[in-house]
Design an enzyme around this catalytic site. Structure first.
Site, PDB file in Angstrom:
ATOM      1  N   ASP A  77       0.850  -1.197   0.000  1.00 24.76           N
ATOM      2  CA  ASP A  77       0.000   0.000   0.000  1.00 24.76           C
ATOM      3  C   ASP A  77       0.887   1.248   0.000  1.00 24.76           C
ATOM      4  O   ASP A  77       1.671   1.468   0.930  1.00 24.76           O
ATOM      5  CB  ASP A  77      -0.854  -0.070   1.276  1.00 24.76           C
ATOM      6  CG  ASP A  77      -1.796   1.102   1.417  1.00 24.76           C
ATOM      7  OD1 ASP A  77      -1.694   2.081   0.657  1.00 24.76           O
ATOM      8  OD2 ASP A  77      -2.640   1.030   2.325  1.00 24.76           O
ATOM      9  N   ILE A  78       0.744   2.076  -1.019  1.00 22.35           N
ATOM     10  CA  ILE A  78       1.620   3.235  -1.179  1.00 22.35           C
ATOM     11  C   ILE A  78       1.441   4.244  -0.038  1.00 22.35           C
ATOM     12  O   ILE A  78       2.361   5.004   0.274  1.00 22.35           O
ATOM     13  CB  ILE A  78       1.390   3.883  -2.567  1.00 22.35           C
ATOM     14  CG1 ILE A  78       2.604   4.694  -3.004  1.00 22.35           C
ATOM     15  CG2 ILE A  78       0.115   4.738  -2.586  1.00 22.35           C
ATOM     16  CD1 ILE A  78       2.606   5.064  -4.486  1.00 22.35           C
TER      17      ILE A  78
ATOM     18  N   ASP B 244      -6.254   6.895  -5.346  1.00 23.20           N
ATOM     19  CA  ASP B 244      -6.596   8.291  -5.054  1.00 23.20           C
ATOM     20  C   ASP B 244      -7.383   8.387  -3.737  1.00 23.20           C
ATOM     21  O   ASP B 244      -7.049   9.185  -2.838  1.00 23.20           O
ATOM     22  CB  ASP B 244      -7.433   8.812  -6.243  1.00 23.20           C
ATOM     23  CG  ASP B 244      -7.576  10.312  -6.286  1.00 23.20           C
ATOM     24  OD1 ASP B 244      -6.943  10.992  -5.462  1.00 23.20           O
ATOM     25  OD2 ASP B 244      -8.318  10.806  -7.156  1.00 23.20           O
TER      26      ASP B 244
ATOM     27  N   SER C 180      -3.051   4.384 -14.136  1.00 20.14           N
ATOM     28  CA  SER C 180      -4.038   4.061 -15.190  1.00 20.14           C
ATOM     29  C   SER C 180      -4.437   2.592 -15.271  1.00 20.14           C
ATOM     30  O   SER C 180      -5.285   2.247 -16.095  1.00 20.14           O
ATOM     31  CB  SER C 180      -3.565   4.503 -16.593  1.00 20.14           C
ATOM     32  OG  SER C 180      -3.748   5.889 -16.766  1.00 20.14           O
ATOM     33  N   THR C 181      -3.839   1.727 -14.468  1.00 18.07           N
ATOM     34  CA  THR C 181      -4.126   0.287 -14.646  1.00 18.07           C
ATOM     35  C   THR C 181      -5.299  -0.218 -13.804  1.00 18.07           C
ATOM     36  O   THR C 181      -5.564  -1.415 -13.763  1.00 18.07           O
ATOM     37  CB  THR C 181      -2.890  -0.592 -14.349  1.00 18.07           C
ATOM     38  OG1 THR C 181      -2.594  -0.504 -12.947  1.00 18.07           O
ATOM     39  CG2 THR C 181      -1.683  -0.169 -15.160  1.00 18.07           C
ATOM     40  N   GLY C 182      -5.984   0.691 -13.125  1.00 21.71           N
ATOM     41  CA  GLY C 182      -7.180   0.305 -12.369  1.00 21.71           C
ATOM     42  C   GLY C 182      -8.414   0.678 -13.166  1.00 21.71           C
ATOM     43  O   GLY C 182      -8.628   0.199 -14.286  1.00 21.71           O
TER      44      GLY C 182
ATOM     45  N   TYR D 124      -9.040   3.133 -14.949  1.00 21.66           N
ATOM     46  CA  TYR D 124      -8.789   3.718 -16.269  1.00 21.66           C
ATOM     47  C   TYR D 124      -8.449   2.675 -17.340  1.00 21.66           C
ATOM     48  O   TYR D 124      -8.324   3.012 -18.521  1.00 21.66           O
ATOM     49  CB  TYR D 124      -7.691   4.800 -16.207  1.00 21.66           C
ATOM     50  CG  TYR D 124      -8.186   6.136 -15.677  1.00 21.66           C
ATOM     51  CD1 TYR D 124      -9.486   6.286 -15.198  1.00 21.66           C
ATOM     52  CD2 TYR D 124      -7.370   7.268 -15.673  1.00 21.66           C
ATOM     53  CE1 TYR D 124      -9.952   7.515 -14.709  1.00 21.66           C
ATOM     54  CE2 TYR D 124      -7.821   8.502 -15.200  1.00 21.66           C
ATOM     55  CZ  TYR D 124      -9.121   8.610 -14.724  1.00 21.66           C
ATOM     56  OH  TYR D 124      -9.571   9.831 -14.261  1.00 21.66           O
TER      57      TYR D 124
HETATM   58  P1  ADP Z   1      -6.516   4.750 -12.408  1.00 22.99           P
HETATM   59  O1  ADP Z   1      -7.789   5.540 -12.408  1.00 22.99           O
HETATM   60  O2  ADP Z   1      -5.303   5.590 -12.790  1.00 22.99           O
HETATM   61  O3  ADP Z   1      -6.634   3.464 -13.159  1.00 22.99           O
HETATM   62  P2  ADP Z   1      -6.742   3.323  -9.852  1.00 22.99           P
HETATM   63  O4  ADP Z   1      -6.563   3.865  -8.488  1.00 22.99           O
HETATM   64  O5  ADP Z   1      -8.101   2.779 -10.215  1.00 22.99           O
HETATM   65  O6  ADP Z   1      -6.272   4.492 -10.853  1.00 22.99           O
HETATM   66  O7  ADP Z   1      -5.688   2.190 -10.112  1.00 22.99           O
HETATM   67  C1  ADP Z   1      -4.319   2.426 -10.342  1.00 22.99           C
HETATM   68  C2  ADP Z   1      -3.512   1.359  -9.630  1.00 22.99           C
HETATM   69  O8  ADP Z   1      -3.461   1.676  -8.245  1.00 22.99           O
HETATM   70  C3  ADP Z   1      -4.105  -0.038  -9.733  1.00 22.99           C
HETATM   71  O9  ADP Z   1      -3.079  -0.917 -10.206  1.00 22.99           O
HETATM   72  C4  ADP Z   1      -4.477  -0.397  -8.295  1.00 22.99           C
HETATM   73  O10 ADP Z   1      -4.231  -1.772  -8.012  1.00 22.99           O
HETATM   74  C5  ADP Z   1      -3.520   0.484  -7.514  1.00 22.99           C
HETATM   75  N1  ADP Z   1      -3.879   0.800  -6.120  1.00 22.99           N
HETATM   76  C6  ADP Z   1      -5.090   0.872  -5.533  1.00 22.99           C
HETATM   77  N2  ADP Z   1      -4.964   1.187  -4.221  1.00 22.99           N
HETATM   78  C7  ADP Z   1      -3.629   1.323  -3.980  1.00 22.99           C
HETATM   79  C8  ADP Z   1      -2.838   1.616  -2.831  1.00 22.99           C
HETATM   80  N3  ADP Z   1      -3.382   1.878  -1.646  1.00 22.99           N
HETATM   81  N4  ADP Z   1      -1.479   1.670  -2.964  1.00 22.99           N
HETATM   82  C9  ADP Z   1      -0.896   1.445  -4.170  1.00 22.99           C
HETATM   83  N5  ADP Z   1      -1.593   1.146  -5.290  1.00 22.99           N
HETATM   84  C10 ADP Z   1      -2.937   1.087  -5.199  1.00 22.99           C
END
Ligand code: ADP
Length: 182
Positions: free
Chosen positions: A20-21, A44, A127-129, A131
């Site tokens: 988790d970032i 986000d 963008s890999t979620g 989007y």
């Molecule tokens: P986007 O709209 O750019 O696709 P998302 O948040 O839907 O953004 O997804 C982007 C990436 O962030 C995905 O690979 C998802 O698995 C990842 N992600 C979601 N939550 C977290 C977190 N807490 N820490 C790091 N990465 C995350």
């Protein structure tokens, strides 16, 4: 909990984390934001929840961000000092400049880190979620932009690819391992 660093390369300037970032104590974490910068789902939402309401206040004062660009805020309650908000492209099949826009996100975020004297920076898989960018293609773009930037710029000590989902983590692991062999 974060799975500890499992791979390091380019003189230890690139690292991979499965976790988790919002838990990372780095100079800056990158947020995969939307153009409003007013919060959303996925990473986000997690960043805004962990940083607290003052982050939203500062984002509101910025007034948005176009796709491919980046904006800089404080990290508030996060362990990271700062947040670099970048807006990835929505994937519409790959013929709408998505690759160039995704590459710009990485480049502009790194430039923003340099301008603000950040030495350690962590990226989610932009963008890999929601989007919908295909993960393998996105990982190659992320890696080649970061590698190029670190080759040209020596002020950044460390770039962390922080993968949250297992699929991205496995893709990055394979990519970094095979790149290390070449
Ligand atoms: P986007 O709209 O750019 O696709 P998302 O948040 O839907 O953004 O997804 C982007 C990436 O962030 C995905 O690979 C998802 O698995 C990842 N992600 C979601 N939550 C977290 C977190 N807490 N820490 C790091 N990465 C995350």
């Amino acid at each position: 909990m974060i799975n500890q660093f499992l791979y390091a390369m380019l003189e230890n300037r690139i690292e991979l984390i499965h976790g988790d970032i919002t838990k990372l104590s780095v100079d800056a974490i990158v947020n995969a934001a939307n153009q409003s910068l007013l919060g959303g789902s996925g990473v986000d939402g997690a960043i805004h929840r962990a940083a607290g309401p003052r982050l939203l206040e500062e984002c509101r004062s910025i007034g948005g961000c176009p796709t491919g660009e980046a904006r800089f805020t404080r990290g508030y309650n996060l362990p990271a000092k700062f947040v670099i908000h970048t807006v990835g492209p929505v994937y519409y099949g790959g013929k709408h400049g998505e690759a160039e826009k995704l590459a710009s996100c990485y480049r502009n975020s790194l430039e923003m880190a340099v301008i603000n004297d950040c030495k350690t920076i962590a990226f989610p898989n932009i963008s890999t979620g929601i989007y919908g960018y295909p993960k393998e293609e996105a990982s190659k773009i992320a890696f080649s932009e970061v590698k190029r930037f670190l080759g040209e710029n020596k002020t950044i000590d460390k770039v962390i690819f922080c993968c949250f989902d297992a699929e991205n983590y496995s893709l990055y692991m394979h990519m970094l391992v095979s790149s290390g062999k070449n």
